[in-house]
Enzyme design. Structure first.
Site, PDB file in Angstrom:
ATOM      1  N   HIS A 241      95.221  30.074  32.461  1.00 31.67           N
ATOM      2  CA  HIS A 241      94.469  29.376  31.405  1.00 31.67           C
ATOM      3  C   HIS A 241      93.059  29.967  31.417  1.00 31.67           C
ATOM      4  O   HIS A 241      92.559  30.337  32.485  1.00 31.67           O
ATOM      5  CB  HIS A 241      94.284  27.885  31.691  1.00 31.67           C
ATOM      6  CG  HIS A 241      95.525  27.082  31.883  1.00 31.67           C
ATOM      7  ND1 HIS A 241      96.188  27.008  33.077  1.00 31.67           N
ATOM      8  CD2 HIS A 241      96.188  26.253  31.042  1.00 31.67           C
ATOM      9  CE1 HIS A 241      97.219  26.188  32.964  1.00 31.67           C
ATOM     10  NE2 HIS A 241      97.256  25.712  31.733  1.00 31.67           N
TER      11      HIS A 241
ATOM     12  N   ASP B 147      90.913  28.488  34.165  1.00 33.70           N
ATOM     13  CA  ASP B 147      91.280  28.716  35.565  1.00 33.70           C
ATOM     14  C   ASP B 147      90.487  29.881  36.115  1.00 33.70           C
ATOM     15  O   ASP B 147      90.177  29.921  37.293  1.00 33.70           O
ATOM     16  CB  ASP B 147      92.735  29.202  35.752  1.00 33.70           C
ATOM     17  CG  ASP B 147      93.772  28.345  35.123  1.00 33.70           C
ATOM     18  OD1 ASP B 147      93.524  27.155  34.957  1.00 33.70           O
ATOM     19  OD2 ASP B 147      94.853  28.895  34.790  1.00 33.70           O
TER      20      ASP B 147
HETATM   21  C1  XLS Z   1     101.677  21.351  33.095  1.00 33.52           C
HETATM   22  C2  XLS Z   1     102.138  22.596  32.494  1.00 33.52           C
HETATM   23  C3  XLS Z   1     101.098  23.683  32.441  1.00 33.52           C
HETATM   24  C4  XLS Z   1     101.493  24.725  31.462  1.00 33.52           C
HETATM   25  C5  XLS Z   1     100.376  25.609  31.027  1.00 33.52           C
HETATM   26  O1  XLS Z   1     102.418  20.472  33.454  1.00 33.52           O
HETATM   27  O2  XLS Z   1     103.272  23.027  33.161  1.00 33.52           O
HETATM   28  O3  XLS Z   1     100.879  24.202  33.711  1.00 33.52           O
HETATM   29  O4  XLS Z   1     102.525  25.523  31.940  1.00 33.52           O
HETATM   30  O5  XLS Z   1      99.361  24.884  30.437  1.00 33.52           O
END
Ligand code: XLS
Ligand code: NI
Ligand code: NI
Length: 437
Positions: free
Chosen positions: A100, A103
């Site tokens: 993301h 991140d």
């Molecule tokens: C959260 C999601 C997230 C997505 C990406 O539960 O799995 O990690 O994969 O935003």
């Protein structure tokens, strides 16, 4: 300086190896049903878990020991984390990664500053990606962490939150293009609701669709050719997420004319939270032409939330591999380990054990699924079960030669249906076990 000096590149040592830092099944170039394991499995590592999970929970503070991370929000620290990430990716033999926007780079005081921070870190991603050949599976934006998104992003009751989210996704698409990502994922974040009485559901759905159309249009405008994915999750953080499961998501995409631009990113633990199995979700999406990518992890059957554990259950990986092989494998997608080590597994070496275990579980699952397919046993039983559709009236119905009147006439003449045959579930389960042990 290496962050993991005690670990060399993880090698394939075969099923008899007892080395915990070796693969027993994942042999990247080994051919299984005409394709190499790495082409089938397309493993990806999630930056948010592997590099950013601190181990904190609602009851306690961070536990993770990450000696390379100074804990600051500086750009230098963020850039250094990326170098460590690539050392990890290379040592494990990953082909792909995902992150993301927030991140990887600290959020600034303004949108302009956040974008600038992101650019500084993306530079290092680019260098490292060119050095190692490891590339981006998909990009995404964090549209849920900042308090501005408390009511959601694209579905927020506050139009400015929608606008801010649009700006973030615009930038994330530019970064995804720059890093040659194969896709872009929309996960709902807070796109859902807590209280139906303060929610205009239709308006929120319309807004979400408008948002996705804007993303698709902008991708076309800048020449980003990656595949868009919609990632279902039924609940958490909101009580009721709009992207509940594949069926709900695919209905949404079709209702709003997005079906040609967006496929599914299916997460194991989200499937189980929705009361499905991951193979159900994969089969449903694939059979409707929407299988895109997979977020590989596992939940805990005793807990009702998204525990994001590493997948080690061979039955599960076998069933997943079986569906994947049935539909010819991924095109743009892959198996992205959207999984985190437990809070108690706080040492850096645990990151290796976790990912090696997940990769091996899928590699073995792939081999078992291939053996099951080669034997033809399950396909034969399926064919037998549907045999009445391959001849006579069944074949005629499928060919569109009948209506209610002709079928009534047929049944009046015939009197009763052909005797049913057994579903053979127990036998099928035994057949699967035969290949597993
Ligand atoms: C959260 C999601 C997230 C997505 C990406 O539960 O799995 O990690 O994969 O935003
Ligand atoms: Ni996910
Ligand atoms: Ni999840």
């Amino acid at each position: 300086m290496a962050a993991f000096p005690e670990v060399n590149k993880i090698k394939y040592e075969g099923p008899d190896s007892t080395n915990p830092l070796a693969f027993r099944h994942y042999n990247a170039d080994e051919i299984v049903e005409g394709k190499s394991m790495k082409e089938w499995l397309r493993f990806s590592c999630a930056f948010w878990h592997t590099m950013r999970m601190t181990g904190s929970d609602p009851f306690g503070a961070a536990t993770m020991s990450r000696p390379w991370d100074d804990g600051s929000e500086s750009i230098e620290n963020a850039q250094n984390r990326v170098r460590v990430f690539f050392e990890f990716l290379e040592k494990c033999g990953f082909q792909y990664y995902a992150f993301h926007d927030r991140d990887v780079a600290p959020e600034g005081k303004t949108l302009a500053e956040s974008n600038k921070n992101l650019d500084e870190v993306v530079k290092v991603f680019k260098e490292e990606s060119e050095r190692t050949g490891v590339t981006m599976l998909w990009g995404t934006a964090n549209l849920f962490g900042n308090p501005r998104y408390m009511h959601g992003a694209a579905t927020s009751s506050n139009a400015d939150a929608f606008a801010y989210a649009a700006a973030q996704v615009k930038k994330a698409l530019e970064v995804s293009l720059e890093l040659k990502a194969q896709g872009y994922t929309f996960w709902g974040g807070r796109e859902g609701y807590q209280c139906i009485w303060n929610t205009d559901m239709k308006r929120e759905a319309d807004h979400l669709a408008a948002f996705m159309h804007m993303a698709v249009d902008y991708a076309k405008e800048i020449g980003f050719k990656g595949q868009f994915y919609f990632e279902p999750k039924p609940k958490e953080p909101t009580k009721h997420q709009y992207d509940y499961d594949c069926a709900a998501c695919i209905n949404f995409l079709r209702a709003y004319g997005l079906e040609n631009d967006v496929k599914m990113n299916i997460e194991t633990n989200h499937a189980t939270l929705a009361g499905h199995s991951v193979e159900h979700e994969m089969e449903y999406a694939a059979s409707q032409g929407f299988l895109g990518s997979v977020d590989a992890n596992a939940g805990d059957m005793l807990l009702g939330w998204d525990t994001d554990q590493f997948p080690t259950d061979l039955y599960m990986t076998t069933k997943m591999a079986y569906v994947l092989m049935k539909y010819g494998g991924f095109t743009t997608g892959g198996l992205n380990f959207d999984a985190k080590v437990r809070r108690e597994s706080f040492e850096p070496i645990d990151l290796f054990y976790a990912h090696i275990g997940g990769m091996d579980a899928f590699a073995k699952g792939l081999k078992v699924a291939a053996a099951m397919r080669a034997s033809g046993d399950l396909q034969d039983m399926l064919k037998t079960r549907y045999a009445t559709w391959d001849r006579g009236i069944g074949a005629e119905i499928e060919a569109g030669k009948h209506d209610f009147k002709s079928l009534e006439k047929y049944m009046l003449e015939k009197g009763e249906i052909e005797p049913n045959i057994s579903g053979r579930q127990e036998l099928i389960e035994n057949v699967m076990n035969r290949f597993i042990f």
